[in-house]
Write a protein that holds these residues in place. Sequence first.
Motif, PDB file in Angstrom:
ATOM      1  N   SER A   1      -2.656   2.251  -4.946  1.00  0.00           N
ATOM      2  CA  SER A   1      -3.968   1.087  -5.743  1.00  0.00           C
ATOM      3  C   SER A   1      -4.344   0.663  -5.070  1.00  0.00           C
ATOM      4  O   SER A   1      -3.651   0.107  -4.072  1.00  0.00           O
ATOM      5  CB  SER A   1      -3.130  -0.111  -6.669  1.00  0.00           C
ATOM      6  OG  SER A   1      -2.336  -0.636  -5.900  1.00  0.00           O
ATOM      7  N   SER A   2      -5.774  -0.662  -5.651  1.00  0.00           N
ATOM      8  CA  SER A   2      -6.234  -0.928  -4.971  1.00  0.00           C
ATOM      9  C   SER A   2      -6.067  -2.157  -4.386  1.00  0.00           C
ATOM     10  O   SER A   2      -6.516  -2.760  -3.365  1.00  0.00           O
ATOM     11  CB  SER A   2      -7.714  -1.276  -5.766  1.00  0.00           C
ATOM     12  OG  SER A   2      -7.806  -1.939  -7.183  1.00  0.00           O
ATOM     13  N   GLN A   3      -4.884  -2.726  -5.249  1.00  0.00           N
ATOM     14  CA  GLN A   3      -4.442  -4.022  -4.653  1.00  0.00           C
ATOM     15  C   GLN A   3      -3.765  -3.735  -3.452  1.00  0.00           C
ATOM     16  O   GLN A   3      -3.702  -4.960  -2.828  1.00  0.00           O
ATOM     17  CB  GLN A   3      -3.000  -4.390  -5.536  1.00  0.00           C
ATOM     18  CG  GLN A   3      -4.054  -5.253  -7.269  1.00  0.00           C
ATOM     19  CD  GLN A   3      -4.277  -4.066  -8.129  1.00  0.00           C
ATOM     20  OE1 GLN A   3      -4.349  -3.047  -8.477  1.00  0.00           O
ATOM     21  NE2 GLN A   3      -5.267  -4.995  -8.802  1.00  0.00           N
TER      22      GLN A   3
ATOM     23  N   ARG B   1      -6.374  -3.313  -0.448  1.00  0.00           N
ATOM     24  CA  ARG B   1      -6.602  -4.868   0.027  1.00  0.00           C
ATOM     25  C   ARG B   1      -5.505  -5.664   0.657  1.00  0.00           C
ATOM     26  O   ARG B   1      -6.063  -6.397   1.488  1.00  0.00           O
ATOM     27  CB  ARG B   1      -6.960  -5.891  -1.849  1.00  0.00           C
ATOM     28  CG  ARG B   1      -8.402  -5.341  -1.593  1.00  0.00           C
ATOM     29  CD  ARG B   1      -8.187  -6.262  -2.905  1.00  0.00           C
ATOM     30  NE  ARG B   1     -10.391  -5.488  -4.375  1.00  0.00           N
ATOM     31  CZ  ARG B   1     -10.782  -5.646  -4.163  1.00  0.00           C
ATOM     32  NH1 ARG B   1     -11.568  -6.329  -2.883  1.00  0.00           N
ATOM     33  NH2 ARG B   1     -12.048  -5.167  -4.317  1.00  0.00           N
ATOM     34  N   SER B   2      -4.669  -5.820  -0.084  1.00  0.00           N
ATOM     35  CA  SER B   2      -3.574  -6.463   0.714  1.00  0.00           C
ATOM     36  C   SER B   2      -3.623  -6.267   1.991  1.00  0.00           C
ATOM     37  O   SER B   2      -3.128  -6.782   3.005  1.00  0.00           O
ATOM     38  CB  SER B   2      -2.813  -7.001  -0.069  1.00  0.00           C
ATOM     39  OG  SER B   2      -1.826  -5.691  -0.428  1.00  0.00           O
TER      40      SER B   2
END
Lengths: 453, 238
Positions: free
Chosen positions: A271-273, A276-277
Amino acid sequence: MSAFLSVTKRELAIMHRSRTLWLLIALVSLIGIGTAVLEHRAWAEESAQRGNLQQQEIGQWLGLGDTHFHTAAHRGLFLVQPIPAGVILDRGVWDFSGSAIWLEAHQRNAAQLRAVDAQAFIGRGLPRGVGPVLLWIAPLLTIVLFHGIVASDRRSGVLAFSVSSGAPPGAIALGKFAALSIAGLVAITAPAVLAIGLATSGGLAIIDGLAWLSALAATILIASAVIVAVSAASKRTVNALILLLMLWFVAVVLWPRVAAQVTQIVAPLPSSQVVRSEAEALVHDLDFSKAEERIAEQLREEGIAQPTPAAVNIMASETATAEALVPLFAPLEDGMARQAAWMDWLSLASPLFAADRYLDGVATTSDRDQIAFEQDAEEARLAAQLAMGREWAKVEGGDAGSPEAWGAVIDASFAQIEERDARPLGPMGVVLWLIIAAGLLALSIRSVRAAAA
Amino acid sequence: MALVNLTEVSKLYGDKAAVSSLSLKFDPGEVLCLLGPNGAGKTTTLKMLLGLEKPSSGSVSVGDVDVPSRPDEARRLMAYIPEMVALHERFSGMENLRYFSALVGGSDLSSAHLEDCLRRSGLEEEAWGRRLSGYSKGMRQKVGVAIALAKAAQLLVLDEPTSGLDPKAAFEFAELIREVGAQGTGVIMATHDLFRAKDMGDRVIILKDGKAVRELDPKAMSYDEVESAYLGIFGEPA
């Protein structure tokens, strides 16, 4: 041949007398032309907005009054991709693709970190563009109006009488197919020609417009063959209608969504989360010292004896950040390419879906184009930063550059993004289904022959 | 050479024989009637003759064309008039005639020729341009005959043609078929109307359970004799 022509003429005459031909042409033309006009207007508005935005970005940056490279690099600039006129024909994955590159030092801007989910072709909503609308609407209306093209003759006994009177079953089946195809092609002509005219006037290459039109026309032929085959095999017209509507629903609505879910299962992406993290964690405490040594050495070899330390810092941070993120993004890009490949192969199960994916790429952007854009945008962004840094390294406190120079940076950046990945399947889906359509017509001939018994 | 030749023809559906070892032949200009009740095998025989069903055994030929192996070619020699002639309702009698003639290669037939075919079929001229949805069964039969005349069929295949017709229409139709036969076209007609069979046929073959059980010469017999012969096979009504 004369029997085939007689059947074709007779079917068109029936369609004319029953007004169904004119109803099909009117509805498809109305919807298609309306879509073309609305899409053209939307494209024109968005083009103007992007142009204005770009000018504002540049103007704002230059208007800061501080043209020091270092400051400029940290303030950043959006380079807004011009929207191609092909979106009138087919928006493809344009709404989900990267549409700008962001120039900012040290690549610490979170906007740089792509949202995987939003980029995916999975979860697309209603189609936009004249192509998808015609791919949905024309076959649906043809099914509603002409599902009984063979079944009703079978029911009334005309089919049996024709065959037992000596009419070749092949001429009957193919004549009905020809009439249906003519009706469908005539119906899409006005909206398709208008859309191509609007798109080519906006810059789309005429060869792309013709390729788009050919694929659309081929899909109409495929749909006609399926309708004739199902109608010929059905004992009652209502059976033909139900089966054809189900096939349309599966081909256009259900299968693309199932294929997307299957793709996400067999070739999953994080997922994008998560992305990103992980990316933020990677760049957070990067040590640029080794990269600085390398860059300084490289600049000295290029003849810049005393490179500006801040320029070296910018270039090193860009390079080190890019190198740090490659292990994260490279597998993502591979994963997205795998997903695109899965979708390509799964789309072959539906002629309308396969055609839609091909038309995406011909007109504007396919998901492969989107992946290529992201990759190229990264490289373009990095190259632009390094180019800026090189100029600045020569002269401390140097000018950030004239608008013309920045225009050259913008053009050079997007020039790197023009090249698209090859689409390995290309029009294969359409060609495959044309072959299947020929097989279905052969089955139709058998059904017609059997109907007389 | 006989126009039609069926030799030891059988048709099985599963283990049920719809037609069993049937042999018959007849010549151009002859009118042959297949007489029998429902299920006797009349329609199955006609379907095998038209190439719509393949015989389980035996041979079927029309002229020198073997029907099972070349059915499309064989059908071009024949014209079929079923119990209900199914034509395009939205078109007139003339338009239907033009269309069905073109289907079998008659696209270059002139309007004058087609009009002559309609005239010879007995269809009133005022009806030629009317939509078929307003036609009676007898009128549709006449268009079917006109199609046969237009394609110059060598053989006319009729399946219960007078069923549902009023006596006048049935009489007119019988007259028409006799005329067609007199012009050299062979006619084979399946019917359960023994009076019409006696009236129209040069020969009558009675079918029972798929077998030819008796052949009659209707010209040499009275209506009572034909009826007695029929009832002798199928029994008096209860």
